[in-house]
Design an enzyme around this catalytic site. Sequence first.
Site, short mmCIF file in Angstrom:
data_model
loop_
_atom_site.label_atom_id
_atom_site.label_comp_id
_atom_site.label_asym_id
_atom_site.label_seq_id
_atom_site.Cartn_x
_atom_site.Cartn_y
_atom_site.Cartn_z
N ARG A 25 -45.90 -55.45 -91.01
CA ARG A 25 -46.54 -56.69 -91.48
C ARG A 25 -47.61 -57.19 -90.51
O ARG A 25 -47.78 -58.41 -90.35
CB ARG A 25 -45.49 -57.79 -91.71
CG ARG A 25 -44.50 -57.50 -92.82
CD ARG A 25 -45.16 -57.67 -94.18
NE ARG A 25 -44.20 -57.58 -95.25
CZ ARG A 25 -43.68 -58.64 -95.88
NH1 ARG A 25 -44.04 -59.85 -95.54
NH2 ARG A 25 -42.82 -58.46 -96.84
N ARG A 29 -49.71 -63.59 -92.06
CA ARG A 29 -49.93 -65.04 -91.92
C ARG A 29 -50.05 -65.56 -90.50
O ARG A 29 -50.41 -66.70 -90.30
CB ARG A 29 -48.81 -65.79 -92.64
CG ARG A 29 -48.97 -65.76 -94.14
CD ARG A 29 -47.73 -66.21 -94.83
NE ARG A 29 -46.64 -65.28 -94.53
CZ ARG A 29 -45.41 -65.37 -95.05
NH1 ARG A 29 -45.11 -66.35 -95.85
NH2 ARG A 29 -44.50 -64.48 -94.74
N ARG A 38 -56.44 -66.18 -97.49
CA ARG A 38 -55.28 -66.61 -98.28
C ARG A 38 -55.56 -67.95 -98.97
O ARG A 38 -55.05 -68.22 -100.06
CB ARG A 38 -54.09 -66.76 -97.33
CG ARG A 38 -52.75 -66.97 -97.99
CD ARG A 38 -51.70 -66.96 -96.90
NE ARG A 38 -50.36 -67.08 -97.42
CZ ARG A 38 -49.73 -68.22 -97.59
NH1 ARG A 38 -50.34 -69.36 -97.30
NH2 ARG A 38 -48.51 -68.24 -98.05
N ASP A 74 -48.44 -54.22 -101.41
CA ASP A 74 -47.06 -54.69 -101.45
C ASP A 74 -46.19 -53.65 -102.14
O ASP A 74 -46.69 -52.88 -102.98
CB ASP A 74 -46.96 -56.03 -102.20
CG ASP A 74 -45.68 -56.76 -101.80
OD1 ASP A 74 -45.68 -57.44 -100.77
OD2 ASP A 74 -44.66 -56.59 -102.50
N TYR A 151 -35.11 -55.83 -106.28
CA TYR A 151 -36.00 -56.84 -106.87
C TYR A 151 -36.02 -56.75 -108.39
O TYR A 151 -36.08 -57.76 -109.10
CB TYR A 151 -37.41 -56.71 -106.30
CG TYR A 151 -37.47 -57.18 -104.87
CD1 TYR A 151 -37.51 -58.54 -104.55
CD2 TYR A 151 -37.45 -56.27 -103.81
CE1 TYR A 151 -37.54 -58.97 -103.24
CE2 TYR A 151 -37.47 -56.69 -102.49
CZ TYR A 151 -37.52 -58.05 -102.21
OH TYR A 151 -37.52 -58.48 -100.91
O1 CP3 Z 1 -47.40 -54.34 -93.01
C1 CP3 Z 1 -48.52 -54.72 -93.43
O2 CP3 Z 1 -49.30 -55.41 -92.77
C2 CP3 Z 1 -48.94 -54.23 -94.79
C3 CP3 Z 1 -48.70 -55.13 -95.86
C4 CP3 Z 1 -47.32 -55.33 -96.45
C5 CP3 Z 1 -47.03 -56.49 -97.21
N1 CP3 Z 1 -45.82 -56.34 -97.78
C6 CP3 Z 1 -47.92 -57.65 -97.39
C7 CP3 Z 1 -47.33 -58.96 -97.73
C8 CP3 Z 1 -46.21 -54.50 -96.52
C9 CP3 Z 1 -45.96 -53.17 -95.84
C10 CP3 Z 1 -45.28 -55.14 -97.38
C11 CP3 Z 1 -43.99 -54.54 -97.75
C12 CP3 Z 1 -42.99 -55.37 -98.44
N2 CP3 Z 1 -43.18 -56.29 -99.41
C13 CP3 Z 1 -41.61 -55.24 -98.21
C14 CP3 Z 1 -40.97 -54.25 -97.28
C15 CP3 Z 1 -41.12 -54.62 -95.87
C16 CP3 Z 1 -40.29 -55.75 -95.43
O3 CP3 Z 1 -40.85 -56.70 -94.88
O4 CP3 Z 1 -39.05 -55.66 -95.58
C17 CP3 Z 1 -40.96 -56.17 -99.04
C18 CP3 Z 1 -39.47 -56.40 -99.12
C19 CP3 Z 1 -41.96 -56.82 -99.81
C20 CP3 Z 1 -41.78 -57.83 -100.87
C21 CP3 Z 1 -42.39 -59.11 -100.50
N3 CP3 Z 1 -43.76 -59.35 -100.43
C22 CP3 Z 1 -41.74 -60.30 -100.12
C23 CP3 Z 1 -40.23 -60.46 -100.05
C24 CP3 Z 1 -42.71 -61.24 -99.86
C25 CP3 Z 1 -42.51 -62.70 -99.55
C26 CP3 Z 1 -41.96 -62.90 -98.22
C27 CP3 Z 1 -43.07 -63.20 -97.24
O5 CP3 Z 1 -43.13 -62.55 -96.20
O6 CP3 Z 1 -43.82 -64.13 -97.54
C28 CP3 Z 1 -43.97 -60.62 -100.01
C29 CP3 Z 1 -45.29 -61.22 -99.79
C30 CP3 Z 1 -46.17 -60.55 -98.79
N4 CP3 Z 1 -46.43 -59.21 -98.73
C31 CP3 Z 1 -46.95 -61.19 -97.79
C32 CP3 Z 1 -47.68 -60.19 -97.14
C33 CP3 Z 1 -48.69 -60.38 -96.03
C34 CP3 Z 1 -47.00 -62.69 -97.55
C35 CP3 Z 1 -47.86 -63.27 -98.61
C36 CP3 Z 1 -48.51 -64.52 -98.14
O7 CP3 Z 1 -47.90 -65.57 -98.30
O8 CP3 Z 1 -49.63 -64.42 -97.64
#
Ligand code: CP3
Length: 344
Positions: A25, A29, A38, A74, A151
């Site tokens: 990640r 943010r 964003r 994602d 999910y």
């Molecule tokens: O790693 C990176 O920088 C690449 C981008 C990336 C995102 N999601 C962007 C994202 C990757 C590799 C993911 C994978 C992902 N997405 C997973 C597996 C990895 C992990 O963290 O366990 C999962 C379970 C998801 C599903 C998901 N997407 C959730 C549960 C959420 C909300 C929780 C959160 O962190 O806000 C997201 C949103 C998400 N995906 C964000 C980002 C940068 C945050 C969105 C935002 O509010 O800007």
Amino acid sequence: MLKNDLLLRVLNGRETERPPVWMMRQAGRYLPEYMKLRAKYDFFTRVQTPELACEITMQPVDQIGVDAAIIFSDILVIPQAMGMEVLMEEGKGPLLTHTIHTLKDIDALNIEGVEDRLSYVMKAIALTKKELNDSVPLIGFAGAPWTLLCYMVEGKGSKSFDKARQFCITQPGMAHALLQKITDITIPYLRAQIRAGADLVQVFDSWSGLLAPADFETFAQPYLLQILRALQQYAPVILFPKGSWYALPELSRSGVSAIGLDWCIDPGTARQMTENRVVLQGNFDPVKLLLPIPQIKTAVKEMIDAFGPHQYIANLGHGILPNVPVDHARAFVESVKEYSLVKS
Ligand code: CP3
């Protein structure tokens, strides 16, 4: 030829001057530049617009100095490609409006033509490869079948994904049909990412640790191994079965390029369980990035000492938290880069 190919060299079993470092990640943010985009574009617009995804992917490379980029996307784009509606709710996380309950729901999922339906990911990868200009490798990724099932059945995030586990235990035939369908779309999806320019791929099994070891063996591992076997001839594959430390001996015999670890296993135990057969990645507790910088540096050095500097990729044990100061993220990366200097 990549200018910085540390990560690829380690994944190919070679010794390097120091461990490579990236952060799960890493585009997100905690970066002010991410927050600017964003504020302007909603989540899936950022994911689906190759120019935005590329710009966001580049931010941590330019600003934090990581040894690899990971494409901004994602794991939930796969349920979307299969025909499910996925919303990203502000402050709440993902919401799948219609969840999977019946065989009819599973039959309705479309697994054809993923390369076309997710063409924006491949375009973002191609654009980012160009932008990276051979500086560092680019990581592609997907969610593991079990984590995506979580999910697709539960409909949203959860601490224990009771509905998803209940589905597997009470309807194992349906669960396997769903897991197989997810596997069957994930393989061509990751293959397409590699063709578009991803130098390696990581499979995120973020919720595998919720399964009892025997259930991991039934509902998670076989599908992870199918994905691994289908792709390892094309590019290195990193598996991240978060929380499933019990599977380390078996996974380390699978031919996987690397296994990602969370912070709940200590490096020495992980090395013992894998008998130095495999590259390990991890496992800095993300909350430790909130410590004062000198303490981060000490903790990183201790972590590398404990893993040993070879067959090792420095990373966090899970995603970086939004409240981490940028200079602390940078200090984490710099501490790894200074490692060989510290030793001599
Ligand atoms: O790693 C990176 O920088 C690449 C981008 C990336 C995102 N999601 C962007 C994202 C990757 C590799 C993911 C994978 C992902 N997405 C997973 C597996 C990895 C992990 O963290 O366990 C999962 C379970 C998801 C599903 C998901 N997407 C959730 C549960 C959420 C909300 C929780 C959160 O962190 O806000 C997201 C949103 C998400 N995906 C964000 C980002 C940068 C945050 C969105 C935002 O509010 O800007």
